[in-house]
Write a protein that holds these residues in place. Structure first.
Motif, short mmCIF file in Angstrom:
data_model
loop_
_atom_site.label_atom_id
_atom_site.label_comp_id
_atom_site.label_asym_id
_atom_site.label_seq_id
_atom_site.Cartn_x
_atom_site.Cartn_y
_atom_site.Cartn_z
N ALA A 50 0.83 -1.21 0.00
CA ALA A 50 0.00 0.00 0.00
C ALA A 50 0.86 1.26 0.00
N GLU A 51 1.94 1.22 0.77
CA GLU A 51 2.84 2.37 0.82
C GLU A 51 3.57 2.57 -0.51
N GLU A 52 3.98 1.47 -1.11
CA GLU A 52 4.65 1.55 -2.41
C GLU A 52 3.70 2.06 -3.49
N GLU A 53 2.45 1.63 -3.44
CA GLU A 53 1.47 2.12 -4.41
C GLU A 53 1.22 3.60 -4.19
N LYS A 54 1.14 4.03 -2.94
CA LYS A 54 0.94 5.45 -2.61
C LYS A 54 2.06 6.30 -3.19
#
Length: 297
Positions: A50-54
């Motif tokens: 999720a952080e990488e997608e953000k």
């Protein structure tokens, strides 16, 4: 630059995931994007994704736990269209020119299904080199039916091969990479093996599928499958027939039919005494012929 869509399946991979992601982001000479399917993780893997997608580094989605083979297959079915595709495990480390070197092997091969795969360098949890299992495949269809050696984490293939794969989803698929390689060989696709490793294939206690450089281990695994009455080779051949009989190279179609019906006396003698199922690993050849002899193929 050529566009490559990397397909990664994750499952409780928080320990090594970031290191692998960094090595994918660092690929040189290609336009690389990343699509991840999480296979029901219960650790911090989904938070990392999720952080990488953000941060705009990847796209990901979550599915129910179906195991690595079906998880990667789901990725293949749901991936957006791209020129080239590659598979990635969650815990390896790629050389920065892994994808670039792979695409250079294809040359002008754009008018037919095409597949590249290569050697791996085994490393331990700390990326220290280990003795690796060296393969020297013959790259024949008969070998593909008897010898399961291809590593999905090294695979790169074009959209034309993906289009063929999308035509049929097998009910029996022990591993996605074996199935994809077998389909490619059955259809007479352009196939290339690179004997130089461009991937550090990490071995650790949580590997879903790993390589163990131990002949004893591999023989125990084969005998275990026989005890379970798991006829892998004829099951794969039957799926290939169901999905691609009309598209196969004619001689491959004949061999597939013979393997499916290997218990018939004439076929049994032909497969045992002939050279259609010869492969680079002589022990596998012998074991395969014994499996045919005792109706365990």
């Amino acid at each position: 630059m050529k566009k490559v869509l990397v397909l990664m399946s994750t499952y409780n991979g928080q320990m090594y995931l970031k290191e692998q992601l960094v090595s994918i982001y660092a690929q040189k000479g290609v336009d690389c994007t990343l699509l991840v399917r999480d296979d029901g993780s219960s650790d911090c893997t989904k938070q990392i994704l999720a952080e990488e997608e953000k941060n705009g580094n990847l796209r990901w989605y979550e599915g129910r736990n179906v195991g690595p083979a079906r998880s990667f297959w789901d990725l293949l079915l749901n991936a957006p269209k791209c020129e080239w595709y590659a598979f990635s495990d969650q815990d390896d480390v790629w050389h920065e020119d892994k994808l670039k070197v792979a695409l250079e092997q294809f040359g002008n091969c754009v008018d037919r299904p095409a597949l590249y795969f290569g050697q791996t360098q085994l490393v331990d949890e700390n990326l220290c080199p280990m003795d690796s299992v060296k393969i020297h495949p013959l790259l024949t269809y008969g070998e593909a039916l008897i010898y399961q050696f291809v590593g999905g984490c090294t695979m790169v293939f074009n959209d034309k091969l993906r289009n063929e794969l999308l035509k049929y989803t097998p009910r029996y698929m022990r591993m996605h990479d074996v199935w994809i390689y077998d389909v490619a060989m059955a259809l007479g696709a352009w196939v290339c093996f690179d004997d130089k490793p461009y991937i550090l294939y990490r071995q650790h206690s949580r590997n879903a599928v790993g390589q163990v450089n131990s002949s004893l281990f591999r023989w125990r695994e084969r005998i275990g499958r026989l005890r379970k009455n798991e006829r892998i080779r004829s099951s794969i051949a039957r799926e290939l027939w169901n999905g691609y009989a009309e598209l196969m190279v004619e001689e491959h179609k004949e061999l597939t039919f013979k393997v499916i019906n290997y218990k018939k006396c004439f076929n049994k003698v032909s497969l045992i005494c002939g050279h259609e199922l010869d492969c680079a690993n002589h022990f596998v050849s012998i074991f395969g012929r014994l499996s045919i002899l005792f109706n365990l193929f």
